[in-house]
Scaffold this active site. Structure first.
Site, PDB file in Angstrom:
ATOM      1  N   TYR A   1      15.851  31.349   4.205  1.00 19.73           N
ATOM      2  CA  TYR A   1      14.648  32.027   4.712  1.00 19.73           C
ATOM      3  C   TYR A   1      14.708  32.219   6.218  1.00 19.73           C
ATOM      4  CZ  TYR A   1      12.190  31.080   0.293  1.00 19.73           C
ATOM      5  OH  TYR A   1      11.790  31.031  -1.007  1.00 19.73           O
TER       6      TYR A   1
ATOM      7  N   LYS B   1       0.847  -1.204   0.000  1.00 20.59           N
ATOM      8  CA  LYS B   1       0.000   0.000   0.000  1.00 20.59           C
ATOM      9  C   LYS B   1       0.882   1.253   0.000  1.00 20.59           C
ATOM     10  CE  LYS B   1      -0.344  -0.307   5.050  1.00 20.59           C
ATOM     11  NZ  LYS B   1      -1.197  -0.789   6.167  1.00 20.59           N
TER      12      LYS B   1
HETATM   13  C1  PLP Z   1      -0.396  -1.788   6.794  1.00 22.52           C
HETATM   14  C2  PLP Z   1      -0.955  -3.065   7.277  1.00 22.52           C
HETATM   15  C3  PLP Z   1      -0.124  -4.162   7.556  1.00 22.52           C
HETATM   16  C4  PLP Z   1       1.383  -4.082   7.501  1.00 22.52           C
HETATM   17  O1  PLP Z   1       1.878  -3.505   8.692  1.00 22.52           O
HETATM   18  P1  PLP Z   1       3.462  -3.384   8.955  1.00 22.52           P
HETATM   19  O2  PLP Z   1       3.556  -2.907  10.352  1.00 22.52           O
HETATM   20  O3  PLP Z   1       3.966  -2.380   7.975  1.00 22.52           O
HETATM   21  O4  PLP Z   1       4.032  -4.727   8.730  1.00 22.52           O
HETATM   22  C5  PLP Z   1      -0.718  -5.371   7.902  1.00 22.52           C
HETATM   23  N1  PLP Z   1      -2.049  -5.475   8.002  1.00 22.52           N
HETATM   24  C6  PLP Z   1      -2.885  -4.437   7.762  1.00 22.52           C
HETATM   25  C7  PLP Z   1      -4.357  -4.635   7.896  1.00 22.52           C
HETATM   26  C8  PLP Z   1      -2.373  -3.204   7.413  1.00 22.52           C
HETATM   27  O5  PLP Z   1      -3.200  -2.179   7.191  1.00 22.52           O
END
Ligand code: PLP
Length: 392
Positions: free
Chosen positions: A257, A39
């Site tokens: 800045y 993701k």
């Molecule tokens: C993002 C996510 C993960 C992965 O989590 P990490 O801590 O990056 O391994 C696993 N399960 C769900 C439902 C997530 O949203």
């Protein structure tokens, strides 16, 4: 000389991704599978190349948050099962089914819509996160409904504290999930039970069940924001730029800045064409370090949108030098490939003693987590991949 250089470059080592996947799969029970969580554009690393590398290394599932992310993977020709974790509107659900992705269900109305469309579902149990997910009783009803149409694929939950030293609440959630999973696996043979994120996966097989879903550790970043090398994880991304110019400012001169740096002696300043619009947060002004040709230098003066300035020692730093924001020095910016590094710790090497700034260090300075630092790397930063596997 300057032709090949990138103003802001994220170099991603796909061999590190493959190594991390193999490392994470090493302790899985027989038959358990790995879901590569890609993701948010693969936590900034690029969803499609990371997904390909993970699948090459043994992952069999892909996890995303948004339907558009599933569509991107499909458009790239990836056919592995995809699970979309996050809530969806009706239109998004239709798109998810069209793209052949599985969805997460935690309400009767959403299950009804999913059944009408023939979506494959994973029912979400609230074991203590209190975000998505429902009680055991509601989970039983949703499972029964989905199974009636042959659409029940998985039972899932999510940990709230798997990354923390205090394991009490992790154990509570694990116990609740273990009990429910045992019960429902007996009712629905082949039910895919999964609850482990990276931190829980690294805690060992008790939390693995039929599948683990790892994001952060697959990128070689430590779930608890400490040293990833302790868990034999290899950071996959390096964010770098180069010294575009050097000037010496006189006592009383200010840089940038708001005049947030005023020289009290003649001071060499390097100008680096990367800024907060690339993901180098402005909060690091006068606080963060970078590696200039392998040597630590302080970001000095206000970070602007497209540029920042660093204070250079009298005898170090020249136009063209590599500037690493996080990652290891060397091999990163064209123009000085493979050049011998002679910094504070001696000669350059590919071993762990190569000068390096961890993403975790940057996160600590920003009072956040490495996840956010990686996700901050902006779309306009050029991604370059190395260690691409054999063409599939
Ligand atoms: C993002 C996510 C993960 C992965 O989590 P990490 O801590 O990056 O391994 C696993 N399960 C769900 C439902 C997530 O949203």
């Amino acid at each position: 000389m300057l032709a090949c250089r990138q103003r802001a470059l994220a170099e991603i080592d796909l061999e590190a991704i493959r190594h991390n996947v193999r490392r994470l799969m090493r302790d899985l029970p027989d038959g358990a599978v790995h879901c590569a969580v890609v993701k948010a554009n693969g936590y900034g690393h690029g969803a499609v190349p990371v997904a390909r590398a993970a699948l090459e290394a043994g992952s069999t599932w892909l996890g995303v948050a948004a339907v558009a992310e599933a569509e991107e993977l499909r458009a790239a020709g990836l056919t592995a099962p995809i699970l979309i974790f996050a809530p969806m509107t009706g239109a998004e659900l239709e798109a998810a089914v069209a793209t052949g992705a599985d969805v997460v269900v935690w309400s009767a109305p959403f299950l009804a819509a999913a059944r009408r469309l023939g979506a494959r579902v994973h029912v979400k149990f609230n074991s203590g996160m209190c975000r998505l997910g429902v009680t055991g009783e509601e989970v039983r009803e949703l499972c029964a409904g989905a199974a009636r149409d042959g659409l029940l694929i998985g039972l899932m939950s999510h940990f709230a504290t798997a990354d923390e030293a205090d394991t009490a609440f992790f154990e509570t959630q694990l116990r609740r999930f273990t009990v429910l999973a045992g019960e429902l696996e007996a009712v629905y043979p082949g039910l895919l039970c999964h609850t482990a994120n990276s931190a829980a996966t690294l805690r060992g097989p008790r939390a693995h069940f039929g599948m683990v879903r790892t994001g952060i550790a697959m990128y070689g970043l430590a779930p608890s924001n400490d040293d990833p090398f302790k868990n034999d994880l290899r950071p996959a991304m390096k964010l770098c730029s180069y010294v575009a110019g050097v000037r010496t400012v006189a006592p009383g001169d200010s840089v940038g800045y708001g005049r947030r740096f005023i020289a009290d002696a003649p001071t060499r300043i390097g100008i680096v064409p990367i800024g907060y619009a690339d993901g180098v947060r402005r909060l690091l002004t006068n606080r963060g370090d970078v590696l200039v040709a392998g040597r630590r230098c302080r970001i000095t003066g206000t970070i602007s949108m497209d540029q920042l300035t660093v204070r250079l020692p009298d005898d170090w730093g020249a136009p063209g030098d590599e500037v690493v924001f996080f990652g290891a020095a060397g091999d990163g910016v064209e123009g000085r490939p493979g050049e011998a590094w002679t910094g504070e710790t001696g000669t350059r090497s590919d071993a762990a003693d190569v000068p390096r700034i961890l993403c975790e260090e940057v996160a600590q300075l920003l009072q956040t987590i490495n996840y956010e630092v990686a996700c901050d790397v902006a779309p306009r930063v050029v991604r370059r991949y190395r260690g691409a596997g054999p063409a599939a």
